[in-house]
Design an enzyme around this catalytic site. Structure first.
Site, PDB file in Angstrom:
ATOM      1  N   GLY A   1       9.922  -5.889 -25.346  1.00  0.00           N
ATOM      2  CA  GLY A   1       9.265  -7.171 -25.528  1.00  0.00           C
ATOM      3  C   GLY A   1       7.761  -7.136 -25.611  1.00  0.00           C
ATOM      4  O   GLY A   1       7.118  -8.186 -25.659  1.00  0.00           O
ATOM      5  N   THR A   2       7.161  -5.949 -25.641  1.00  0.00           N
ATOM      6  CA  THR A   2       5.698  -5.857 -25.654  1.00  0.00           C
ATOM      7  C   THR A   2       5.120  -5.841 -27.063  1.00  0.00           C
ATOM      8  O   THR A   2       3.900  -5.845 -27.213  1.00  0.00           O
ATOM      9  CB  THR A   2       5.237  -4.606 -24.891  1.00  0.00           C
ATOM     10  OG1 THR A   2       5.940  -3.459 -25.397  1.00  0.00           O
ATOM     11  CG2 THR A   2       5.512  -4.749 -23.411  1.00  0.00           C
ATOM     12  N   GLY A   3       5.945  -5.788 -28.090  1.00  0.00           N
ATOM     13  CA  GLY A   3       5.446  -5.931 -29.448  1.00  0.00           C
ATOM     14  C   GLY A   3       5.409  -4.665 -30.267  1.00  0.00           C
ATOM     15  O   GLY A   3       4.640  -4.581 -31.227  1.00  0.00           O
TER      16      GLY A   3
ATOM     17  N   HIS B   1      18.458 -21.692   4.330  1.00  0.00           N
ATOM     18  CA  HIS B   1      18.227 -20.340   3.807  1.00  0.00           C
ATOM     19  C   HIS B   1      16.937 -20.299   2.982  1.00  0.00           C
ATOM     20  O   HIS B   1      16.083 -19.434   3.193  1.00  0.00           O
ATOM     21  CB  HIS B   1      19.427 -19.911   2.948  1.00  0.00           C
ATOM     22  CG  HIS B   1      19.313 -18.535   2.384  1.00  0.00           C
ATOM     23  ND1 HIS B   1      19.942 -17.442   2.938  1.00  0.00           N
ATOM     24  CD2 HIS B   1      18.631 -18.056   1.302  1.00  0.00           C
ATOM     25  CE1 HIS B   1      19.662 -16.358   2.233  1.00  0.00           C
ATOM     26  NE2 HIS B   1      18.865 -16.709   1.227  1.00  0.00           N
ATOM     27  N   GLU B   2      16.782 -21.245   2.058  1.00  0.00           N
ATOM     28  CA  GLU B   2      15.588 -21.256   1.211  1.00  0.00           C
ATOM     29  C   GLU B   2      14.346 -21.642   2.015  1.00  0.00           C
ATOM     30  O   GLU B   2      13.253 -21.119   1.747  1.00  0.00           O
ATOM     31  CB  GLU B   2      15.783 -22.215   0.034  1.00  0.00           C
ATOM     32  CG  GLU B   2      16.949 -21.881  -0.878  1.00  0.00           C
ATOM     33  CD  GLU B   2      16.867 -20.483  -1.457  1.00  0.00           C
ATOM     34  OE1 GLU B   2      15.740 -19.972  -1.644  1.00  0.00           O
ATOM     35  OE2 GLU B   2      17.922 -19.883  -1.709  1.00  0.00           O
TER      36      GLU B   2
END
Length: 651
Positions: A253-255, A472-473
């Site tokens: 995905g960096t091009g 939990h969160e």
């Protein structure tokens, strides 16, 4: 500057320059089908000529009677009465037709079936049947008789040529289907060894270096590579040589592929594009043949550029123990090595390749002389992200509330593909709401969707399960806030997203390239905060912390085995026993340390995790009121952002 040999004047000449590879050679070859047929088949005029000769043979062989003129039945009976017949041959066919051919004792004038007369000593006549009485009559007159059984000409034709006709029809329809699917690129069963590289013209690619951002150094290197081909004298006068290959390295995905498209748009030379997987087939030797064919085409069109995407498909290290010396993939790699730097030089042909797995590539492929330049393309920093967002939003209507700099700051770790997806998701959200302009809220929702997943609001959750998830969160949030070195909280929700019942999202303030011990311990601590909150509140634990425990254990084990962050074991790398043998190298499962050291590693990992867990327990025990208040707000509102969380904690 001297004119490039591949340039021509006029738009039509430029198009001709990028015609299909090998058109000149194949058009003059007698192995090409005229009228758009598949490559590698016979010309149509030859096929027509062969068919005509075949039909002529059939007619002469089965539909003629050795040039004997055919007479009518009455003339035949007259010959018998006058005792002029010397010999008769009767031939019966499966369709019940009978042909009698014979020879006269001396030439005579006969009346043919057509009504004309002819002097001949041979004749033929068609009769409806031949009985025993007719045979006895011939015998009484002393005429030699020979009876044969034959096959009808039509049946003989189908027996001899029927299978070939059927095969030809099947082949014709298969090739026609292939033409319909692939057009000029249709491949048939005889073209396996032909390269599948596509010749890209300057009219087909509209992307240039202006459409690429965040990789300025890579663009500079590649611009110089293109200039090597268009203006070689500039470098040759100071002793410079054209590079053989350029390898683009970087995470997905960096091009990398986008840069290759930009090169195709910038270069005024032929550009061949192919994937590494296109070389390998089930047939042995096909990959090596395709490599040879690719470079032969490149030489004929030099100066040119050849781009191989995902080269790790054929460039993996040899000797992995997964096949013998005749492994198809290794043959393909060996041929690629020879073509890049062997006895035969490839002048003015530059190979550009891309991969996100440089660790599995063969060392012979990476040496200077083959890939002279290795360009690393990493995830963009904040300036790169801002430039990438400007490119992706230049054709997008934005509201005045949208600040590209703010979006770039709030998306650390995003690759170019992630940013393109962010803009696209924001546009889809705006269109869903019938908006004409994209707002900051659209980008916020799109980022949350990418970071946390899609909301599953239709999922039914009981009040008890909802309460457990809220605590939990809330435990994650409180431990993160009161732990030194941790990342700031971005948002927390108990609405199911992706595969999670609830989720806490963190948003780093800056791009991190290295992590210190304090930051790693903070990550482990707030990862375990959810489990500790369940334990403190309900005096029991659930399976909801499975992923948190996995992440915490992985970080702790890396700290001890790879990063040397254990005081007892010291700065020693103890390897990774989870490496796979199928990565293309001869990895070994043999452990490089003793059983005693393994026990110390396990004790150190356990000590780190238990210490972090105790810190989380202390934080939540001392702030139980905040825990209950935050969990209650989550149950009520289901989602809280950073500002709402701070208001709850302060009050």
């Amino acid at each position: 500057m001297p004119e490039n040999p591949v340039k021509r004047s006029g738009k039509e000449a430029s198009r001709n320059k990028f015609k299909s590879v090998g058109d000149d050679e194949r058009s003059s070859s007698w192995f090409q089908s005229k009228g758009g047929g598949p490559q590698g088949t016979f010309p149509r005029f030859i096929l027509v000529m062969m068919f005509g000769l075949l039909m002529l043979f059939v007619v002469q062989r089965f539909f003629t009677n050795n040039d004997a003129p055919e007479i009518n039945y009455n003339e035949y009976k007259s010959l018998l009465v006058r005792s002029l017949v010397k010999e008769v041959r009767v031939k019966t066919y499966d369709d019940k037709s009978v042909i009698i051919s014979g020879e006269l004792a001396a030439p005579a004038v006969l009346q043919l079936a057509t009504g004309t007369t002819l002097q001949t000593s041979r004749f033929a006549v068609r009769v409806p049947s031949f009985s025993q009485e007719q045979a006895d009559l011939l015998d009484e007159k002393g005429i030699k008789l020979k009876i044969e059984e034959g096959t009808s000409p039509l049946n003989t034709f189908f027996v001899l040529f029927g299978p070939w006709v059927i095969f030809g029809l099947i082949y014709f329809f298969l090739m026609r289907k292939a033409n319909g699917q692939n057009g000029a690129q249709a491949k048939n069963i005889f073209s396996f060894s032909k390269s599948r590289a596509k010749l890209v013209s300057e009219f087909d690619v509209k992307i240039t270096f202006k459409d690429v951002a965040g990789v300025d150094e890579a663009i500079e290197e590649l611009q110089e590579t293109v200039e090597f081909l268009t203006n070689p004298e500039k470098f040759q006068k100071v002793g410079g040589k054209i590079p053989k290959g350029v390898l683009l390295l970087g995470p997905p995905g960096t091009g990398k592929t986008l840069l290759a498209k930009a090169i195709a748009g910038e270069a005024k030379v032929p550009f061949f594009s192919i994937s590494g997987a296109d070389f390998v087939e089930m047939f042995v030797g096909v990959g090596a043949a395709r490599v040879r064919d690719l470079f032969e085409q490149a030489k004929k069109n030099s100066p040119c550029i050849v781009f191989i995407d995902e080269i790790d498909a054929v460039g993996r290290s040899r000797g992995a123990g997964l096949g013998g010396g005749h492994d198809e993939r290794e043959q393909t790699l060996n041929q690629l090595l020879v073509e890049m730097d062997g006895f035969t030089t490839n002048e003015n042909v530059i190979l550009i390749a891309a991969t996100n797995r440089p660790d599995v590539l063969d060392t012979a492929l990476l040496r200077p002389g083959r890939f002279d330049r290795q360009i690393t393309i990493d995830k963009p920093d904040i300036r790169g992200r801002e430039a990438i967002l400007n490119i992706h939003t230049r054709n997008t209507p934005l509201d005045g509330s949208v600040d590209i700099n703010v979006i770039a700051k709030s998306s650390p770790g995003f690759s170019g593909a992630d940013l393109a997806n962010l803009v696209n998701e924001a546009a889809l959200l705006a269109s869903r709401n019938d908006q004409e302009l994209l707002t900051a809220e659209n980008f916020e929702q799109a980022r949350d969707k990418i970071l946390m997943g899609t909301e599953r609001k239709s999922m039914f959750i009981s009040d008890e399960q909802k309460k457990l998830t809220a605590y939990h969160e809330a435990g994650h949030v409180l431990v993160s806030i009161f732990t030194t070195g941790s990342d700031p909280i971005h948002k927390v929700t108990i609405i199911p997203r992706g595969r999670s019942l609830g989720l806490t999202a963190y948003l780093p303030l800056e791009d991190r390239y290295t992590h210190n011990r304090e930051y790693l311990l903070a990550m482990i601590t707030y990862a375990l905060g959810g489990r500790v909150a369940e334990e403190v509140t309900f005096h029991e634990v659930s399976t909801g912390a499975a992923n948190d425990i996995e992440k915490a254990t992985d970080i702790a084990r890396r700290m001890v085995r790879q990063w040397g962050m254990s005081d007892k074991l010291g700065p020693i790398n103890y390897g990774d026993s989870h490496k796979e043998v199928f990565l293309g190298k001869d990895y070994s499962h043999i452990r490089e340390y003793s059983e005693g050291t393994a026990l110390q590693i396990d004790n150190e990992v356990r000590a780190i995790i238990m210490g972090c867990m105790q810190n989380a327990r202390t934080i939540l025990s001392e702030r139980s009121d905040m825990l209950h208040k935050l969990a209650g707000a989550l149950i009520e509102k289901e989602s809280l952002n950073a500002i709402e969380i701070n208001e709850i904690i302060i009050t």
